[in-house]
Write a protein that holds these residues in place. Structure first.
Motif, short mmCIF file in Angstrom:
data_model
loop_
_atom_site.label_atom_id
_atom_site.label_comp_id
_atom_site.label_asym_id
_atom_site.label_seq_id
_atom_site.Cartn_x
_atom_site.Cartn_y
_atom_site.Cartn_z
N GLU A 138 1.43 -7.02 14.45
CA GLU A 138 0.80 -8.27 14.02
C GLU A 138 1.02 -8.41 12.51
O GLU A 138 0.81 -7.46 11.76
N LEU A 139 1.47 -9.57 12.10
CA LEU A 139 1.64 -9.83 10.66
C LEU A 139 0.76 -11.03 10.32
O LEU A 139 0.93 -12.10 10.89
N THR A 140 -0.15 -10.83 9.42
CA THR A 140 -1.10 -11.89 9.08
C THR A 140 -0.47 -12.89 8.10
O THR A 140 0.41 -12.52 7.33
N PRO A 141 -0.93 -14.13 8.11
CA PRO A 141 -0.37 -15.12 7.16
C PRO A 141 -0.86 -14.89 5.74
O PRO A 141 -0.40 -15.52 4.81
N HIS A 142 -1.83 -13.99 5.56
CA HIS A 142 -2.27 -13.62 4.21
C HIS A 142 -2.21 -12.10 4.11
O HIS A 142 -2.20 -11.40 5.11
N GLY A 143 -2.17 -11.63 2.88
CA GLY A 143 -2.11 -10.18 2.68
C GLY A 143 -1.20 -9.85 1.52
O GLY A 143 -0.61 -10.75 0.89
N LEU A 144 -1.14 -8.57 1.24
CA LEU A 144 -0.35 -8.09 0.11
C LEU A 144 0.75 -7.20 0.67
O LEU A 144 0.49 -6.29 1.44
N ILE A 145 1.98 -7.48 0.29
CA ILE A 145 3.10 -6.63 0.70
C ILE A 145 3.50 -5.78 -0.50
O ILE A 145 3.93 -6.32 -1.52
N VAL A 146 3.36 -4.47 -0.38
CA VAL A 146 3.69 -3.56 -1.49
C VAL A 146 5.13 -3.09 -1.33
O VAL A 146 5.53 -2.63 -0.25
N MET A 147 5.91 -3.21 -2.38
CA MET A 147 7.29 -2.70 -2.38
C MET A 147 7.41 -1.67 -3.50
O MET A 147 6.89 -1.87 -4.59
N GLY A 148 8.11 -0.59 -3.22
CA GLY A 148 8.10 0.54 -4.15
C GLY A 148 9.30 0.65 -5.07
O GLY A 148 10.22 -0.18 -5.05
#
Lengths: 250, 250
Positions: free
Chosen positions: B189-199
């Motif tokens: 499930e991928l929500t339409p809001h949220g924070l995607i962290v990239m390293g």
């Protein structure tokens, strides 16, 4: 110890002219040298004693132990690592039989060495084994590209050729390309074999190649219809397209 | 005409120290200057007479007509274009209300200016309006980054902050990150809001940040289980993840 001439030889491989003459390319760093050795004939390894001790099995026409100071003189990196190696550029034969049943990339004048390297790394991740490059595409054996591939060169074969001629030898092959007026990729049939054409950074796919694309795709922006960048970076677009093709096959 | 001092000032903006002191950044080329003007206060435009004639509405504190020779002296590009401009770096306030309901990116020490620029361009394409950068992430106003954004800076707001503190202010926010032992993104499930962290390019997501990620994703390679590159380039991975989030919302 590295002679002055050897240092000059190594550094000359920054230039395409000398890579072509020598049929050789340079790779630096323990990860990259490790990944490539065994896949390419190795002409020269120059490494610190520490590196050599921990890699007793390394095979090369010539192995030279060097100090960090010497490595700095030969290296093209800002921060030289413990090892550099010169490998032979392989001769490749783009046999159409291998290709007709698989998913391949065709790069239509991709110019930036970093983009090319990133594309090869992506191809590797997605199991794309053949990448065809137009003659004016950046050289895959440019040190910047080699470093950006992160070892993908070991598994992805690169063929420089006339892309029109290539497509001519592959009748009935689905030829995909992304265009701003293409069809939403998420709604299209994507075949497990075919050629994905990616265009130049500034100009996109050339008119000549556009005529040969028989399935026009679009990576839709979000929200649709809103003002946005005109396009995606070519390496980025390649990744999204490859991911979508492979997503269907999982 | 550009005075020597002015040329020195323009070129000094290659360095973060001077950008910070002057709260200013440099952008070059008619497309980029066009995209950014209207979105940022413009301190200086230096352009050829041809460019100025075709842009009579340009607004800046100072407008200087220059010859191509002069432009070459001031430009940081290999091939200077008809115009360069100095813009004011905006002050941004990462208001949590804007953010809680939207999809945002958090960059955990992304170091390469080109990667950062490409990520901002991708964010723009996918309607991601806020990108949070850890303090050690490359500077978004580095000229290399600015050029790579292709105008995305006009629409994407960049906030430098402590990412841990940010996440602390956003309770119950889904925090996504990609890991080699994460769960196949296509099945989650991928929500339409949220924070995607990239390293970071070399180290990935830091241990500190990893603890705060509550949804671990994986971009599956293909064919699964086969030898491949260890990872994708960070800008590439960002693009695939953002595309997948937005794909669900179309």
């Amino acid at each position: 110890m590295l002679s002055k001439n050897k240092i000059k030889y190594i550094r000359s491989l920054e230039q395409k002219k000398y890579r072509k003459e020598e049929k050789a390319f340079l790779a630096e760093g323990h990860k990259l040298v490790g990944d490539l050795s065994g896949h390419f004939e190795c002409r020269l390894v120059a490494a610190t004693s520490t590196w050599l001790e921990s890699h007793p099995d390394i095979k090369a026409d010539e192995i030279v132990e060097v100090s960090e100071e010497e490595l700095k003189k030969a290296s093209l990196l800002k921060t030289p690592q413990d090892v550099l190696a010169v490998f032979r550029i392989p001769e490749t034969d783009p046999g159409t039989r291998d290709i007709a049943g698989s998913l391949c990339l065709a790069l239509d004048d991709v110019q930036d060495p970093g983009n090319l390297g990133t594309i090869l790394r992506t191809a590797d991740w997605f199991g794309i084994r053949h990448v065809f490059c137009s003659i004016r595409t950046a050289d895959a054996y440019n040190p910047k590209t080699v470093q950006a591939t992160m070892g993908a060169l070991a598994r992805v074969r690169i063929h420089y050729c006339d892309l029109k001629d290539l497509i001519g030898t592959l009748p009935d092959m689905p030829v995909y390309g992304t265009f701003l007026d293409g069809k939403n990729i998420y709604g299209q049939e994507l075949t497990p074999h075919g050629l994905i054409v990616m265009g130049n950074e500034g100009k996109g796919i050339s008119q000549e190649m556009e005529k040969l694309v028989n399935r026009r795709l679009l990576i839709p922006n979000y929200p649709q219809g809103e003002e946005t960048s005109e396009s995606l970076n070519v390496a980025t677009a390649t990744a999204i397209v490859c991911a979508e093709f492979r997503r269907r096959m999982l």
